[in-house]
Design a protein around this motif. Structure first.
Motif, PDB file in Angstrom:
ATOM      1  N   THR A 190       0.829  -1.205   0.000  1.00  0.00           N
ATOM      2  CA  THR A 190       0.000   0.000   0.000  1.00  0.00           C
ATOM      3  C   THR A 190       0.861   1.251   0.000  1.00  0.00           C
ATOM      4  O   THR A 190       0.521   2.254  -0.645  1.00  0.00           O
TER       5      THR A 190
ATOM      6  N   ASN B  83      -6.183  -2.619  -0.195  1.00  0.00           N
ATOM      7  CA  ASN B  83      -7.430  -1.868  -0.301  1.00  0.00           C
ATOM      8  C   ASN B  83      -8.424  -2.413   0.723  1.00  0.00           C
ATOM      9  O   ASN B  83      -8.832  -3.573   0.632  1.00  0.00           O
ATOM     10  N   PRO B  84      -8.840  -1.611   1.708  1.00  0.00           N
ATOM     11  CA  PRO B  84      -9.793  -2.093   2.709  1.00  0.00           C
ATOM     12  C   PRO B  84     -11.102  -2.595   2.111  1.00  0.00           C
ATOM     13  O   PRO B  84     -11.698  -3.540   2.638  1.00  0.00           O
TER      14      PRO B  84
ATOM     15  N   ILE C 152      -6.477  -3.980   7.377  1.00  0.00           N
ATOM     16  CA  ILE C 152      -6.931  -2.599   7.180  1.00  0.00           C
ATOM     17  C   ILE C 152      -5.996  -1.630   7.885  1.00  0.00           C
ATOM     18  O   ILE C 152      -5.661  -0.559   7.345  1.00  0.00           O
TER      19      ILE C 152
ATOM     20  N   GLN D 219      -2.928  -1.266   5.774  1.00  0.00           N
ATOM     21  CA  GLN D 219      -3.210  -0.493   4.565  1.00  0.00           C
ATOM     22  C   GLN D 219      -3.316   1.000   4.870  1.00  0.00           C
ATOM     23  O   GLN D 219      -2.759   1.832   4.141  1.00  0.00           O
ATOM     24  N   LEU D 220      -3.999   1.339   5.957  1.00  0.00           N
ATOM     25  CA  LEU D 220      -4.131   2.745   6.336  1.00  0.00           C
ATOM     26  C   LEU D 220      -2.785   3.329   6.753  1.00  0.00           C
ATOM     27  O   LEU D 220      -2.457   4.477   6.405  1.00  0.00           O
TER      28      LEU D 220
ATOM     29  N   SER E 157      -0.598   3.874   3.613  1.00  0.00           N
ATOM     30  CA  SER E 157      -1.029   5.054   2.870  1.00  0.00           C
ATOM     31  C   SER E 157      -0.637   6.347   3.579  1.00  0.00           C
ATOM     32  O   SER E 157      -0.176   7.309   2.944  1.00  0.00           O
ATOM     33  N   THR E 158      -0.790   6.370   4.903  1.00  0.00           N
ATOM     34  CA  THR E 158      -0.460   7.576   5.663  1.00  0.00           C
ATOM     35  C   THR E 158       1.032   7.872   5.630  1.00  0.00           C
ATOM     36  O   THR E 158       1.452   9.021   5.446  1.00  0.00           O
TER      37      THR E 158
ATOM     38  N   ALA F 133      -8.214   3.526   1.758  1.00  0.00           N
ATOM     39  CA  ALA F 133      -6.877   3.831   2.276  1.00  0.00           C
ATOM     40  C   ALA F 133      -6.190   4.885   1.425  1.00  0.00           C
ATOM     41  O   ALA F 133      -5.504   5.770   1.958  1.00  0.00           O
TER      42      ALA F 133
ATOM     43  N   VAL G 196      -7.806   8.179   2.612  1.00  0.00           N
ATOM     44  CA  VAL G 196      -7.663   8.536   4.028  1.00  0.00           C
ATOM     45  C   VAL G 196      -6.247   9.002   4.353  1.00  0.00           C
ATOM     46  O   VAL G 196      -6.061   9.981   5.091  1.00  0.00           O
ATOM     47  N   GLY G 197      -5.232   8.333   3.794  1.00  0.00           N
ATOM     48  CA  GLY G 197      -3.847   8.702   4.089  1.00  0.00           C
ATOM     49  C   GLY G 197      -3.521  10.155   3.758  1.00  0.00           C
ATOM     50  O   GLY G 197      -3.069  10.903   4.641  1.00  0.00           O
TER      51      GLY G 197
ATOM     52  N   ILE H 127     -15.027   6.372   1.395  1.00  0.00           N
ATOM     53  CA  ILE H 127     -15.122   5.211   2.282  1.00  0.00           C
ATOM     54  C   ILE H 127     -16.364   4.391   1.929  1.00  0.00           C
ATOM     55  O   ILE H 127     -16.289   3.181   1.719  1.00  0.00           O
TER      56      ILE H 127
END
Length: 261
Positions: free
Chosen positions: A53, A102-103, A124, A127-128, A131-132, A216, A219-220, A235
């Motif tokens: 991710t 990918n969530p 998840i 993944q988050l 991305s962050t 993700a 959100v990141g 989302i």
């Protein structure tokens, strides 16, 4: 097809009798009948999802930011970058974690019993986090102004973007369902099929919603740049589209009719 299915089941049973766990059926382009005896640990899977991710967002969002700042990538170049990086990471990590990144994909596979619910929260989270961290890396490397924001915001109304996200994620998950969960499909080119689908979706829906298809991915950048406009769209839309696609493909798969030809 019945003989093939019975052969797969017998092979998996023999592996279990020998103390070897069956290979994951969610791996992009590698059905259980053609993968090796290697089974990754949960820690390895989570790290693979984080790394995958990270690079998907780093390359894809990086192309968006570089294009906005320097104007040298072009919109078609951004589309190609998204498709290529997803394809590359699928072929790199599919044998470890299944290459979800990918969530929405992870949640859908769990709902339709193609993935363990116990592993969903960690996937998840990875993944988050990936991305962050990737978004933070881009913020450090590039002079990201509000005009060069590399996240996703609705190009028009929230409703338009929501519909766009549902449609393009439906197409993405429909392709994923076909090439990764159905033994009748040609699976060796699964990474190419998924990458090209993402490229086409970005080309079509990029100007409308930003073509996220992935909570993700949205959100990141939002967390790093503190831009939350319409974030719920990215989302809800991908999750709804993904579940609907898997449900429809399961309906198509349920036929007992033999393949023609």
């Amino acid at each position: 097809m019945a003989g093939k299915a019975e052969g797969i089941e017998e092979e998996e049973m023999s592996r279990m009798e020998e103390g070897v766990n069956p290979s994951p059926s969610t791996t992009f382009g590698m059905h259980s009948c053609c993968s090796s005896n290697y089974v990754a640990t949960l820690a390895q899977k989570v790290v693979a999802e984080l790394i995958g991710t990270y690079f998907v967002v780093f390359a894809g969002c990086g192309a968006v930011a570089v294009n906005k700042i320097y104007g040298r990538v072009t919109f078609p170049g951004v589309c190609v970058t998204w498709g290529l990086i997803v394809m590359v990471m699928i072929y790199s990590l599919r044998h470890v974690s299944g290459a979800h990144f990918n969530p929405a994909v992870t949640i859908t596979l769990a709902i339709f019993r193609r993935f363990s619910f116990k592993e969903v929260p960690l996937y998840i989270l990875a993944q988050l986090l990936g991305s962050t961290v990737a978004s933070g890396t881009l913020a450090l490397l590039l002079d990201v102004t509000p005009e060069a924001y590399f996240g996703t915001v609705p190009g028009g109304s929230n409703g338009q973007s929501l519909v766009a996200e549902i449609i393009i994620t439906f197409l993405l998950m429909f392709v994923i369902s076909a090439v990764t969960t159905d033994e009748r499909a040609v699976d060796n080119l699964a990474g190419i099929a998924v990458g090209m689908t993402i490229m086409l979706n970005v080309l079509i829906a990029g100007p409308i919603s930003g073509a996220s298809m992935n909570p993700a991915r949205s959100v990141g950048p939002a967390i790093i740049e503190h831009v939350y406009c319409g974030l719920w769209v990215y989302i809800v839309g991908p999750i709804v589209g993904s579940i609907a696609a898997a449900f429809l493909y399961n309906f198509l798969r349920s036929s007992n009719m033999p393949l023609s030809g």
